[in-house]
Every structure is written in structure tokens, then in C-alpha cells.
Design a protein around this motif. Structure first.
Motif, short mmCIF file in Angstrom:
data_model
loop_
_atom_site.label_atom_id
_atom_site.label_comp_id
_atom_site.label_asym_id
_atom_site.label_seq_id
_atom_site.Cartn_x
_atom_site.Cartn_y
_atom_site.Cartn_z
N ALA A 46 30.58 -9.77 -19.06
CA ALA A 46 30.40 -9.85 -17.97
C ALA A 46 29.01 -10.01 -17.12
O ALA A 46 28.91 -10.43 -16.69
N GLY A 54 30.95 -13.85 -15.46
CA GLY A 54 31.10 -12.27 -14.09
C GLY A 54 31.36 -13.41 -13.14
O GLY A 54 31.89 -13.72 -12.32
N ASP A 55 30.00 -14.02 -12.51
CA ASP A 55 29.53 -14.19 -11.35
C ASP A 55 30.48 -16.08 -11.68
O ASP A 55 30.52 -16.49 -10.46
N ARG A 76 33.66 -15.52 -9.98
CA ARG A 76 33.56 -15.67 -8.80
C ARG A 76 33.63 -16.69 -7.80
O ARG A 76 34.48 -17.07 -7.78
N LEU A 119 38.42 -9.79 -16.37
CA LEU A 119 38.27 -10.03 -15.21
C LEU A 119 38.50 -10.67 -14.01
O LEU A 119 37.59 -10.32 -12.68
N ALA A 122 39.37 -6.89 -12.71
CA ALA A 122 37.79 -6.94 -12.14
C ALA A 122 37.09 -6.99 -10.56
O ALA A 122 36.23 -6.30 -9.55
N GLY A 151 36.07 -2.75 -10.59
CA GLY A 151 36.36 -2.20 -11.85
C GLY A 151 37.28 -1.31 -12.16
O GLY A 151 37.66 -0.98 -13.31
N TYR A 169 33.27 -3.59 -18.11
CA TYR A 169 33.29 -2.43 -16.58
C TYR A 169 31.52 -1.88 -17.15
O TYR A 169 30.95 -2.05 -15.35
N GLY A 178 29.35 -4.89 -15.27
CA GLY A 178 29.64 -5.25 -14.17
C GLY A 178 28.17 -4.30 -12.99
O GLY A 178 27.88 -4.32 -12.04
N LYS A 220 24.52 -5.23 -13.66
CA LYS A 220 24.50 -6.26 -12.57
C LYS A 220 24.04 -5.53 -11.20
O LYS A 220 24.09 -6.31 -10.05
N THR A 221 24.91 -5.12 -10.76
CA THR A 221 25.08 -4.27 -9.45
C THR A 221 24.06 -2.83 -9.36
O THR A 221 23.61 -3.12 -8.69
#
Length: 385
Positions: A78, A82-83, A86, A177, A180, A184, A230, A233, A236-237
Motif C-alpha cells: 500500500a 498505492g499512489d 491512483r 488496490l 481500495a 478500504g 487497508y 492506506g 498514509k492518510t
């Protein structure tokens, strides 16, 4: 200040300063540290009979280092992809595909090296290291079938079966992903549905030519990987949310599981065997109790600030470097544990030698990890090993 109060303060800080922590990279270092520690535990646990095995986490809880390794792998995926996912689904999927192929190549090389070690040990001594474990002897009994089966991942040598699972999980990562991106919890629900279906219907990947199934059922273990994605993610947020009741329950469950699995630290012989009759604790199919135990332990450790307490010690950079170079460390762990198995089966080990062997192995693994970074074979900043 009490532990619960400190944990509550930590939870508030995580909620308000999650982005700052992400920028500073402290959470990534924590992931690397625990992954390095998990690999060290796997080294010991993969040498049956080693005296240090008595103090590894599997003797004090329903879960063990395997759950930690798979979960942290999901966290790392992730964080690393993850980025990228996206920005470009195609590019991220291609990168994950290349990683899966690399893992496949490493697995084949490790299997060949392990069988060579066992074969040489059998030839130069009077001990039969191939007959001691049936999965070692099978490729030699019928080499043609053995080679095909190993290439197809349908035959796996004992203690060399984590990478096949990881290969499947990396191949599944784009789908997780993608879910997600829509949420999530949606991703977790889809993963949990696959887990439940596999458990209820008895799905697993069959082995060949020896009848049986994969030691790590990928249909079940993907849920632990999804939990990692999960949480990665969340890191990161917004950060992992803290709830005082959940924290106390996690501590209580961790304590109870330690008492049961250790037979109340030896005071109640047979307790764990009796409990095993009623608990879903199977490792191959990732029993529900194993999931709950690991989640409780991880939650308790996270909000008890254990990582922060260990950060100033020498252990932290040592294990962080091992975890940061996870693939090379895992390869070393696998081969060194095979050597340890040979020593144990040849009755050449002793408590003192057990400790000295593990210490020497960890020192060697650290040197290898440092050399890998020094020669830029793997970027030091990589988090997705």
C-alpha cells in the motif's frame, strides 16, 4: 501516566498529525523494523529444535511471525504502490507483475539451493537429510515430475513455502488496490467474502505429484494481506484510529491467548491442547482465532508505543535494515535455516551452539543487507521488499 492514558494520547496525536508522521517517514521505519524482527523470528522457527524457539511469539499467542510477515507485506504494498495505482493502473499493475516474476525467480533459486544443500549433506555424511523430510526427497524420486512440479509451484519444499504464497498475493494486489480506490472497507469486505467462501467450501490449491494442498492456503491468507493494505492506506492518510475500549480488549485478548498457549506458563499442562479442540486455530487455512489474535496484538503494540520505546536502542536500526531489504534477508534466512536444520538433524547442535548459530546468522544477514544497499542492488529507500 498509565499505559492506557499514554496510548489514548498517542491515538489523538496519530489522528491530528498523521500527515506529518508520513512525511517524516517514521511509520515506514516502524514497518521495516517489525518486518526485520519477523524475519529473525522466522529464522529461529524454521530450525526445529533450536533452543531459542521456546521464546518466540508462537509459544505465547495463537498467531506467529507468518501473520506478521504477510500483514506487513500488505502494508508495504500500500505504501509503495498505492499512489502509483491512483496515477496509472496500467503502470502500477505492470510493476507488480515484474515484482511477482522476480519473486518467482528467487523462489526457484532458493528451492534449488536448498535441495542442493540437503543432497550434499546426505552424500558427505551418513545421515539421510532427504529422507528426514518427504518434501525434500520427492524431486529426487522422480526428477522429471519434480522439476515440472517445482516450476508450477505445485510442489514446495517444507519451510520454503512462503514465497509461493507471496507471489500469488502480489498477483492479486492490483485487484485489491482497485477495490481500495472505491473504499478500504469495500476492499476488506470483498477479501473477507473470498476468505469465508474458501473456508466454508474447503478451497485450497492442490499439490502434485504428492497429493495434498498448499501449506499456506492463498484463498485464506489473502485476507491477512488485505488487512495490511487497508492499514497501509490508513497510515498514509488519517492514521490508525484509537478507541480506548478496543485497546483494552486487545490487551486482554493478548494476555489470555498468552496464558492459554503457554499453558499458563507451564502451570496448567494440557490447557492449549484442550482449547485447540474448540478454537479455529489452523495455520494452513488461517483460523479465525489466529486473525483475531494478530489484530489484537498489533493494535496493542501500536498504541502502547513499543516502537517508539525501541527506536533509541541499537535493535531498531539493526532490524530496520533487515526489514528494509526484505527479499535479500528472506533469501538468507531460508538458506541459513536449512543449514541449521542440517545441524539439528545431524545431532551436532547444542543450546550454546543454537544461540551462537542464530547470532552469527543475524550478523551475516545484517552485513548482506548493508552490502545490498551499499552497492545499490536495492534502493535503500525502498519499502516494498
Amino acid at each position: 501516566m498509565s499505559l492506557a492514558t499514554a496510548a489514548q494520547a498517542t491515538g489523538r496525536n496519530a489522528a491530528t498529525k498523521g500527515r506529518d508522521t508520513q512525511v517524516q517517514g517514521k511509520r515506514v521505519e516502524g514497518v521495516d523494523f517489525w518486518r526485520g524482527a519477523a524475519l529473525a523470528v522466522i529464522l529461529v522457527n524454521h530450525i526445529p529444535g533450536n533452543v531459542l524457539g521456546a521464546i518466540t511469539p508462537r509459544n505465547f499467542g495463537f498467531s506467529d511471525a507468518a501473520e506478521g510477515f504477510v500483514f506487513l507485506s500488505g502494508v508495504s504494498i500500500a505504501l509503495a504502490y498505492g499512489d502509483k495505482f491512483r496515477r496509472s493502473v496500467v503502470d502500477a499493475t505492470a510493476a507488480l507483475g515484474r515484482r511477482a516474476l522476480r519473486l518467482y525467480g528467487v523462489h526457484l533459486a532458493l528451492t534449488a539451493a536448498a535441495l542442493t544443500l540437503y543432497g550434499l549433506a546426505t552424500r558427505v555424511t551418513h545421515w539421510d537429510f532427504l529422507g528426514a523430510e518427504s518434501s525434500r526427497a520427492a524431486p529426487f524420486a522422480d526428477p522429471a515430475k519434480g522439476v515440472v512440479a517445482i516450476l508450477a509451484l505445485s510442489h514446495q519444499v517444507a519451510y520454503f513455502n512462503i514465497l509461493p504464497l507471496y507471489i500469488v498475493l502480489i498477483a492479486l494486489a492490483p485487484a485489491l488496490l482497485a477495490c481500495a480506490l472505491r473504499g478500504g472497507l469495500l476492499m476488506l469486505a470483498a477479501s473477507a467474502s473470498l476468505y469465508a467462501g474458501a473456508r466454508l467450501l474447503g478451497f485450497n490449491v492442490p499439490t502434485w505429484p504428492a497429493p495434498g494442498y498448499w501449506y499456506f492456503n492463498p484463498f485464506a491468507w489473502q485476507f491477512m494481506f488485505a488487512l495490511g493494505i487497508y492499514c497501509g492506506g490508513a497510515i498514509k492518510t488519517r492514521g490508525v484510529p484509537f478507541h480506548a475500549v478496543a485497546y483494552r480488549l486487545a490487551l486482554a485478548f493478548t494476555l489470555v491467548s498468552a496464558l492459554i498457549v503457554s499453558n499458563v506458563f507451564g502451570l496448567a499442562p494440557g490447557l492449549v491442547d484442550e482449547a485447540g479442540r474448540y478454537l479455529d486455530w489452523d495455520k494452513t487455512d488461517l483460523g479465525v482465532v489466529r486473525i483475531i489474535d494478530f489484530v489484537a496484538l498489533a493494535y496493542a503494540l501500536h498504541f502502547s508505543k513499543v516502537t517508539a520505546y525501541l527506536t533509541p536502542t541499537r535493535l531498531f536500526p539493526f532490524f530496520t535494515q533487515l526489514g528494509r531489504n526484505g527479499l535479500s534477508t528472506y533469501a538468507g534466512v531460508s538458506l541459513l535455516s536449512a543449514v541449521g536444520q542440517i545441524l539439528q538433524e545431524a545431532s551436532l547442535a547444542s543450546p550454546a551452539l543454537d544461540v551462537a548459530f542464530v547470532a552469527a546468522c543475524l550478523g551475516l544477514l545484517h552485513r548482506i543487507a548493508r552490502a545490498v544497499e551499499q552497492f545499490s542492488l536495492v534502493p535503500a529507500a525502498a519499502v516494498a521488499e
